[in-house]
Motif scaffolding. Structure first.
Motif, PDB file in Angstrom:
ATOM      1  N   VAL A  25       0.802  -1.235   0.000  1.00 43.63           N
ATOM      2  CA  VAL A  25       0.000   0.000   0.000  1.00 43.63           C
ATOM      3  C   VAL A  25       0.838   1.290   0.000  1.00 43.63           C
ATOM      4  O   VAL A  25       0.427   2.273  -0.632  1.00 43.63           O
ATOM      5  CB  VAL A  25      -1.056  -0.016   1.134  1.00 43.63           C
ATOM      6  N   PRO A  26       2.001   1.381   0.637  1.00 46.58           N
ATOM      7  CA  PRO A  26       2.734   2.652   0.627  1.00 46.58           C
ATOM      8  C   PRO A  26       3.049   3.177  -0.779  1.00 46.58           C
ATOM      9  O   PRO A  26       3.008   4.386  -1.014  1.00 46.58           O
ATOM     10  CB  PRO A  26       4.012   2.348   1.413  1.00 46.58           C
ATOM     11  N   ALA A  27       3.331   2.292  -1.722  1.00 48.99           N
ATOM     12  CA  ALA A  27       3.635   2.728  -3.090  1.00 48.99           C
ATOM     13  C   ALA A  27       2.428   3.367  -3.766  1.00 48.99           C
ATOM     14  O   ALA A  27       2.585   4.163  -4.690  1.00 48.99           O
ATOM     15  CB  ALA A  27       4.134   1.546  -3.923  1.00 48.99           C
ATOM     16  N   THR A  28       1.218   3.036  -3.299  1.00 50.04           N
ATOM     17  CA  THR A  28       0.024   3.654  -3.876  1.00 50.04           C
ATOM     18  C   THR A  28      -0.252   5.018  -3.274  1.00 50.04           C
ATOM     19  O   THR A  28      -0.925   5.844  -3.897  1.00 50.04           O
ATOM     20  CB  THR A  28      -1.229   2.757  -3.688  1.00 50.04           C
ATOM     21  N   ILE A  29       0.249   5.263  -2.078  1.00 43.65           N
ATOM     22  CA  ILE A  29      -0.014   6.512  -1.349  1.00 43.65           C
ATOM     23  C   ILE A  29       0.910   7.638  -1.812  1.00 43.65           C
ATOM     24  O   ILE A  29       0.483   8.779  -1.995  1.00 43.65           O
ATOM     25  CB  ILE A  29       0.159   6.274   0.168  1.00 43.65           C
ATOM     26  N   ALA A  30       2.184   7.323  -2.002  1.00 43.49           N
ATOM     27  CA  ALA A  30       3.210   8.331  -2.301  1.00 43.49           C
ATOM     28  C   ALA A  30       2.891   9.225  -3.501  1.00 43.49           C
ATOM     29  O   ALA A  30       3.086  10.443  -3.420  1.00 43.49           O
ATOM     30  CB  ALA A  30       4.569   7.656  -2.480  1.00 43.49           C
ATOM     31  N   PRO A  31       2.383   8.701  -4.626  1.00 41.36           N
ATOM     32  CA  PRO A  31       2.119   9.571  -5.775  1.00 41.36           C
ATOM     33  C   PRO A  31       1.076  10.669  -5.504  1.00 41.36           C
ATOM     34  O   PRO A  31       0.996  11.636  -6.255  1.00 41.36           O
ATOM     35  CB  PRO A  31       1.611   8.609  -6.855  1.00 41.36           C
TER      36      PRO A  31
END
Length: 95
Positions: A25-31
């Motif tokens: 999930v963190p990779a989906t939040i950063a953008p």
């Protein structure tokens, strides 16, 4: 401008699926300019009742960024994993 906050109350159903979800999930939040501010487990209930002992708090630049993240294809693709991993209540706040 007020931040967008997501507060998730969580009850884990599958520790393995939960670990996979937390990893992805963190990779989906950063953008969307979001960040995980806090993750934790209830130590004890001081008032009322709580059947979801885990919590997560995410911060986004604004409510629109939070909503765009939630609607994104990247996050939507994780929802089946989320549903296998845990039951949750997700609330969006502005402040």
């Amino acid at each position: 401008m007020a931040n967008g906050w997501l507060v998730g109350q969580i009850k884990v159903k599958s520790a393995d699926s939960f670990a996979q979800y937390r990893e992805r999930v963190p990779a989906t939040i950063a953008p969307f300019g979001g960040e995980i501010v806090f993750r934790g487990q209830a130590g004890r209930v001081l008032a009322g009742a709580c059947d979801m002992p885990d919590i997560v708090v995410l911060r986004f630049p604004d409510l629109q960024a939070l909503e765009a993240w939630y609607a994104s294809a990247a996050y939507q693709s994780l929802i089946p994993l989320r549903e296998a991993a845990f039951d949750c209540v997700l609330m969006a706040y502005e402040g």
